[in-house]
Motif scaffolding. Structure first.
Motif, PDB file in Angstrom:
ATOM      1  N   GLU A 203     -30.571 -44.855 -29.231  1.00 55.99           N
ATOM      2  CA  GLU A 203     -31.566 -43.823 -28.989  1.00 55.99           C
ATOM      3  C   GLU A 203     -30.955 -42.475 -29.358  1.00 55.99           C
ATOM      4  OE1 GLU A 203     -30.406 -45.746 -26.365  1.00 55.99           O
ATOM      5  OE2 GLU A 203     -31.840 -47.352 -26.827  1.00 55.99           O
ATOM      6  N   PRO A 204     -31.701 -41.614 -30.054  1.00 55.44           N
ATOM      7  CA  PRO A 204     -31.143 -40.305 -30.436  1.00 55.44           C
ATOM      8  C   PRO A 204     -30.963 -39.405 -29.228  1.00 55.44           C
ATOM      9  CG  PRO A 204     -33.474 -40.419 -31.003  1.00 55.44           C
ATOM     10  CD  PRO A 204     -33.081 -41.796 -30.545  1.00 55.44           C
ATOM     11  N   SER A 205     -30.012 -38.477 -29.334  1.00 57.11           N
ATOM     12  CA  SER A 205     -29.765 -37.519 -28.256  1.00 57.11           C
ATOM     13  C   SER A 205     -30.611 -36.268 -28.410  1.00 57.11           C
ATOM     14  CB  SER A 205     -28.284 -37.131 -28.234  1.00 57.11           C
ATOM     15  OG  SER A 205     -27.946 -36.426 -29.417  1.00 57.11           O
ATOM     16  N   GLU A 206     -31.030 -35.978 -29.638  1.00 61.57           N
ATOM     17  CA  GLU A 206     -31.823 -34.773 -29.861  1.00 61.57           C
ATOM     18  C   GLU A 206     -32.535 -34.833 -31.199  1.00 61.57           C
ATOM     19  OE1 GLU A 206     -29.610 -31.093 -30.513  1.00 61.57           O
ATOM     20  OE2 GLU A 206     -27.786 -32.262 -30.831  1.00 61.57           O
ATOM     21  N   PHE A 207     -33.540 -33.982 -31.332  1.00 61.43           N
ATOM     22  CA  PHE A 207     -34.302 -33.797 -32.563  1.00 61.43           C
ATOM     23  C   PHE A 207     -34.055 -32.360 -32.977  1.00 61.43           C
ATOM     24  CE2 PHE A 207     -38.606 -33.229 -34.691  1.00 61.43           C
ATOM     25  CZ  PHE A 207     -38.302 -34.037 -35.784  1.00 61.43           C
ATOM     26  N   THR A 208     -33.354 -32.156 -34.090  1.00 61.96           N
ATOM     27  CA  THR A 208     -32.823 -30.831 -34.403  1.00 61.96           C
ATOM     28  C   THR A 208     -32.708 -30.651 -35.904  1.00 61.96           C
ATOM     29  OG1 THR A 208     -30.961 -29.330 -33.964  1.00 61.96           O
ATOM     30  CG2 THR A 208     -30.428 -31.652 -34.267  1.00 61.96           C
ATOM     31  N   ASP A 209     -32.293 -29.455 -36.304  1.00 62.10           N
ATOM     32  CA  ASP A 209     -32.000 -29.221 -37.721  1.00 62.10           C
ATOM     33  C   ASP A 209     -30.550 -28.803 -37.933  1.00 62.10           C
ATOM     34  OD1 ASP A 209     -32.031 -26.638 -36.720  1.00 62.10           O
ATOM     35  OD2 ASP A 209     -33.496 -25.860 -38.163  1.00 62.10           O
ATOM     36  N   THR A 210     -29.767 -28.700 -36.839  1.00 63.76           N
ATOM     37  CA  THR A 210     -28.373 -28.278 -36.940  1.00 63.76           C
ATOM     38  C   THR A 210     -27.541 -28.993 -35.888  1.00 63.76           C
ATOM     39  OG1 THR A 210     -29.090 -26.056 -37.624  1.00 63.76           O
ATOM     40  CG2 THR A 210     -26.800 -26.299 -36.951  1.00 63.76           C
ATOM     41  N   VAL A 211     -26.390 -29.540 -36.307  1.00 64.35           N
ATOM     42  CA  VAL A 211     -25.444 -30.110 -35.349  1.00 64.35           C
ATOM     43  C   VAL A 211     -24.061 -29.541 -35.631  1.00 64.35           C
ATOM     44  CG1 VAL A 211     -26.698 -32.253 -34.914  1.00 64.35           C
ATOM     45  CG2 VAL A 211     -25.066 -32.153 -36.807  1.00 64.35           C
ATOM     46  N   ILE A 212     -23.274 -29.442 -34.563  1.00 67.51           N
ATOM     47  CA  ILE A 212     -21.904 -28.954 -34.651  1.00 67.51           C
ATOM     48  C   ILE A 212     -20.968 -30.095 -34.309  1.00 67.51           C
ATOM     49  CG2 ILE A 212     -20.204 -27.384 -33.623  1.00 67.51           C
ATOM     50  CD1 ILE A 212     -22.480 -25.403 -33.168  1.00 67.51           C
ATOM     51  N   GLN A 213     -19.888 -30.241 -35.079  1.00 67.49           N
ATOM     52  CA  GLN A 213     -18.886 -31.269 -34.834  1.00 67.49           C
ATOM     53  C   GLN A 213     -17.496 -30.654 -34.847  1.00 67.49           C
ATOM     54  OE1 GLN A 213     -19.553 -34.148 -37.986  1.00 67.49           O
ATOM     55  NE2 GLN A 213     -20.972 -35.333 -36.738  1.00 67.49           N
ATOM     56  N   ALA A 214     -16.688 -30.986 -33.836  1.00 67.29           N
ATOM     57  CA  ALA A 214     -15.269 -30.681 -33.873  1.00 67.29           C
ATOM     58  C   ALA A 214     -14.570 -31.716 -34.747  1.00 67.29           C
ATOM     59  CB  ALA A 214     -14.695 -30.682 -32.461  1.00 67.29           C
ATOM     60  N   GLN A 215     -13.300 -31.470 -35.063  1.00 67.13           N
ATOM     61  CA  GLN A 215     -12.578 -32.426 -35.895  1.00 67.13           C
ATOM     62  C   GLN A 215     -12.530 -33.794 -35.220  1.00 67.13           C
ATOM     63  OE1 GLN A 215      -8.298 -32.617 -36.257  1.00 67.13           O
ATOM     64  NE2 GLN A 215      -8.445 -32.393 -38.471  1.00 67.13           N
TER      65      GLN A 215
END
Length: 312
Positions: A258-270
């Motif tokens: 199941e997805p956690s969110e519906f968005t147009d931008t995600v941030i990822q750390a290394q």
């Protein structure tokens, strides 16, 4: 090239940055093509033992000079000669065997993110530990948990081994699989061409900056697009993925259905990764890039070309 890569990006132009004059690199001379790597999944050699699926791969550490921008050559350390290394793929419950052969002039390992015994962790002083030049070792472990994961060298200085190109992705599909989609892998990274460890002069997905600006990724309108998104960027604390003109479902690490969110931008750390699932309702060209202007201007940007009918 100066410290910000401005000699090779067209930065400051009204149309945005890219290599000057639409120039590109010689993919054939590099020995890999990011346009091919985008949809290339390696399922290994498949055998069976006691009714269980076994998938086997052979991965070589290779030192290779790569043209990362027109006229800019980078002394890379690679898995199988490409940046990123091959995308390995299995199904939850498979047994994975990865024969690692060190043909580099430097010591290396393969460290897999996932669940496995300590002696298969690919870190110095545990199990086999460092694999010296000319040596080899076979990593054997269960494919778990399902999701999108990464592998990388874990020899010190770790930042240099990663920044030089020693990383790749492995995907473990859930037992029932996922809905059919146009699947692709995007590995976010950078190049510290000055080797000062203080930052990157170029940024990219799948090896070469701006490659999907010069050759947009063609997808079908209304079809499901699935992106396995991985961040292995060194020398910067975070990276991001932003899609223009649309939103997507995001599944962090891909370990839930199941997805956690519906968005147009995600941030990822290394080291973070996730799955983006998208349907484009309209045709046309849609930009995607890091939502960090410096990264985008120095190579981390591209286009989707949404078309009706079959893609080419």
């Amino acid at each position: 090239m100066d410290g910000h890569g401005a000699a090779h990006a067209g930065g400051g132009g009204a149309n945005g940055a890219t290599f000057r004059g639409g120039a590109g690199v010689d993919h054939a001379a590099n020995g890999f093509d990011p346009r091919t790597l985008l949809r290339e999944f390696d399922y290994g050699t498949v055998t069976a033992e006691n009714g269980r699926t076994v998938r086997s791969w052979e991965i070589h550490a290779l030192d290779r000079e790569i043209e990362v921008a027109p006229g800019v050559r980078f002394p890379a350390w690679t898995f199988n000669g490409s940046i990123p290394g091959p995308t390995l793929r299995a199904t939850a419950g498979d047994l994975m065997r990865v024969r690692f052969v060190n043909d580099s002039e430097h010591p290396h390992t393969m460290h897999f993110h996932g669940i496995h015994p300590a002696d298969m962790d690919g870190v110095p002083m545990v199990g086999r530990g460092i694999i010296s030049p000319g040596e080899e070792f076979t990593y054997t472990f269960d494919a778990e948990p399902f999701g999108v994961h990464l592998y990388h060298c874990h020899v010190g200085p770790l930042a240099e081994h990663i920044a030089r190109g020693m990383y790749g992705t492995f995907i473990v599909d859930p037992p029932g699989g996922r809905p059919e989609a146009d699947e692709m892998i995007m590995v976010q990274h950078g190049f510290n061409t000055t080797f000062d460890g203080l930052g990157n002069q170029l940024y990219a997905v799948n090896g070469i900056p701006f490659v999907y600006m010069n050759d947009p990724i063609q997808v079908r309108r209304g079809g499901l697009v699935r992106i396995y998104l991985v961040n292995i960027l060194e020398y910067d604390p975070i990276n991001s993925f932003h899609l223009h003109g649309n939103f997507f479902d995001y599944y962090p690490t891909g370990t839930r259905l199941e997805p956690s969110e519906f968005t147009d931008t995600v941030i990822q750390a290394q080291g973070q990764r996730g799955i983006c699932e998208i349907r484009f309702p309209y045709t046309g060209k849609y930009m995607f890039h890091a939502h960090k202007t410096e990264f985008a201007d120095l190579g981390w940007m591209g286009f989707f070309d949404v078309v009706d009918g079959e893609t080419t």
